[in-house]
Design a protein around this motif. Structure first.
Motif, PDB file in Angstrom:
ATOM      1  N   ALA A 128       0.829  -1.200   0.000  1.00  0.00           N
ATOM      2  CA  ALA A 128       0.000   0.000   0.000  1.00  0.00           C
ATOM      3  C   ALA A 128       0.866   1.254   0.000  1.00  0.00           C
ATOM      4  CB  ALA A 128      -0.910   0.007   1.219  1.00  0.00           C
ATOM      5  N   SER A 129       0.393   2.265  -0.695  1.00  0.00           N
ATOM      6  CA  SER A 129       1.066   3.558  -0.683  1.00  0.00           C
ATOM      7  C   SER A 129       0.011   4.649  -0.653  1.00  0.00           C
ATOM      8  CB  SER A 129       1.963   3.717  -1.913  1.00  0.00           C
ATOM      9  OG  SER A 129       1.214   3.596  -3.094  1.00  0.00           O
ATOM     10  N   GLY A 130       0.432   5.821  -0.250  1.00  0.00           N
ATOM     11  CA  GLY A 130      -0.514   6.928  -0.159  1.00  0.00           C
ATOM     12  C   GLY A 130      -0.859   7.221   1.284  1.00  0.00           C
ATOM     13  N   ARG A 131      -2.120   7.198   1.591  1.00  0.00           N
ATOM     14  CA  ARG A 131      -2.568   7.508   2.954  1.00  0.00           C
ATOM     15  C   ARG A 131      -2.121   6.426   3.929  1.00  0.00           C
ATOM     16  NH1 ARG A 131      -8.569  10.042   3.138  1.00  0.00           N
ATOM     17  NH2 ARG A 131      -7.799  12.160   3.225  1.00  0.00           N
ATOM     18  N   THR A 132      -2.236   6.687   5.194  1.00  0.00           N
ATOM     19  CA  THR A 132      -1.723   5.804   6.238  1.00  0.00           C
ATOM     20  C   THR A 132      -2.378   4.435   6.195  1.00  0.00           C
ATOM     21  OG1 THR A 132      -1.348   7.745   7.632  1.00  0.00           O
ATOM     22  CG2 THR A 132      -1.254   5.586   8.690  1.00  0.00           C
ATOM     23  N   PHE A 133      -1.569   3.446   5.869  1.00  0.00           N
ATOM     24  CA  PHE A 133      -2.016   2.063   5.746  1.00  0.00           C
ATOM     25  C   PHE A 133      -2.667   1.574   7.030  1.00  0.00           C
ATOM     26  CE2 PHE A 133      -1.976  -2.218   4.294  1.00  0.00           C
ATOM     27  CZ  PHE A 133      -1.431  -3.029   5.277  1.00  0.00           C
ATOM     28  N   SER A 134      -2.079   1.915   8.164  1.00  0.00           N
ATOM     29  CA  SER A 134      -2.544   1.367   9.433  1.00  0.00           C
ATOM     30  C   SER A 134      -3.902   1.928   9.857  1.00  0.00           C
ATOM     31  CB  SER A 134      -1.513   1.624  10.534  1.00  0.00           C
ATOM     32  OG  SER A 134      -1.279   3.008  10.673  1.00  0.00           O
ATOM     33  N   ASN A 135      -4.419   2.913   9.150  1.00  0.00           N
ATOM     34  CA  ASN A 135      -5.747   3.442   9.474  1.00  0.00           C
ATOM     35  C   ASN A 135      -6.875   2.525   9.010  1.00  0.00           C
ATOM     36  OD1 ASN A 135      -4.626   5.714  10.577  1.00  0.00           O
ATOM     37  ND2 ASN A 135      -5.157   7.067   8.883  1.00  0.00           N
ATOM     38  N   TYR A 136      -6.565   1.610   8.096  1.00  0.00           N
ATOM     39  CA  TYR A 136      -7.588   0.847   7.405  1.00  0.00           C
ATOM     40  C   TYR A 136      -7.622  -0.618   7.811  1.00  0.00           C
ATOM     41  CZ  TYR A 136      -7.798   4.801   4.216  1.00  0.00           C
ATOM     42  OH  TYR A 136      -7.941   6.058   3.688  1.00  0.00           O
ATOM     43  N   ALA A 137      -8.835  -1.155   7.901  1.00  0.00           N
ATOM     44  CA  ALA A 137      -8.977  -2.604   7.851  1.00  0.00           C
ATOM     45  C   ALA A 137      -8.669  -3.033   6.418  1.00  0.00           C
ATOM     46  CB  ALA A 137     -10.384  -3.026   8.240  1.00  0.00           C
TER      47      ALA A 137
END
Length: 121
Positions: free
Chosen positions: A24-33
């Protein structure tokens, strides 16, 4: 925006194993399930496995439970799917997905392009 790029697909014999990765790239990966979906021709896209943002919760479809393992490494912005004891019926396209409410409500905010898994009998 989150960009998702799958890798690791390919051809394997029945009973074999494959490991999919999704970077993943872009916004914070750890924010998402995160989750892995698959879609056979003519059928709806189905959630195969999902994982919460902190790996505290997981989901598996009944057809893959005990054979597939989902995991994530937030430091590497990477999602994984370890697929063991593969069956010919696992043959199809697999998609990486990200969504704030993916596990709770099945909503997807971002999709990867998909990677083909083919299991020969």
């Amino acid at each position: 925006q989150v960009q998702l790029a799958e890798s690791g697909g390919g051809l394997v014999q029945a009973g074999g194993s494959l490991r999919l990765s999704c970077l993943a790239s872009g916004r914070t990966f750890s924010n998402y399930a995160m989750g892995w979906f698959r879609q056979a021709p003519g059928k709806e896209r189905q959630l195969v496995a999902g994982i919460s943002w902190n790996s505290g919760g997981t989901f598996y479809a009944g057809s893959v439970k005990g054979r597939f393992t989902i995991s994530r490494d937030n430091a590497k912005n990477t999602l994984y799917l370890q697929m063991d004891s593969l069956k010919p019926e696992d043959t199809t396209l697999y998609y990486c997905a990200a969504g704030y409410t993916l596990l709770k409500e099945g909503n997807v905010d971002y999709w990867g392009q998909g990677t083909q898994i083919t299991v020969s009998s």
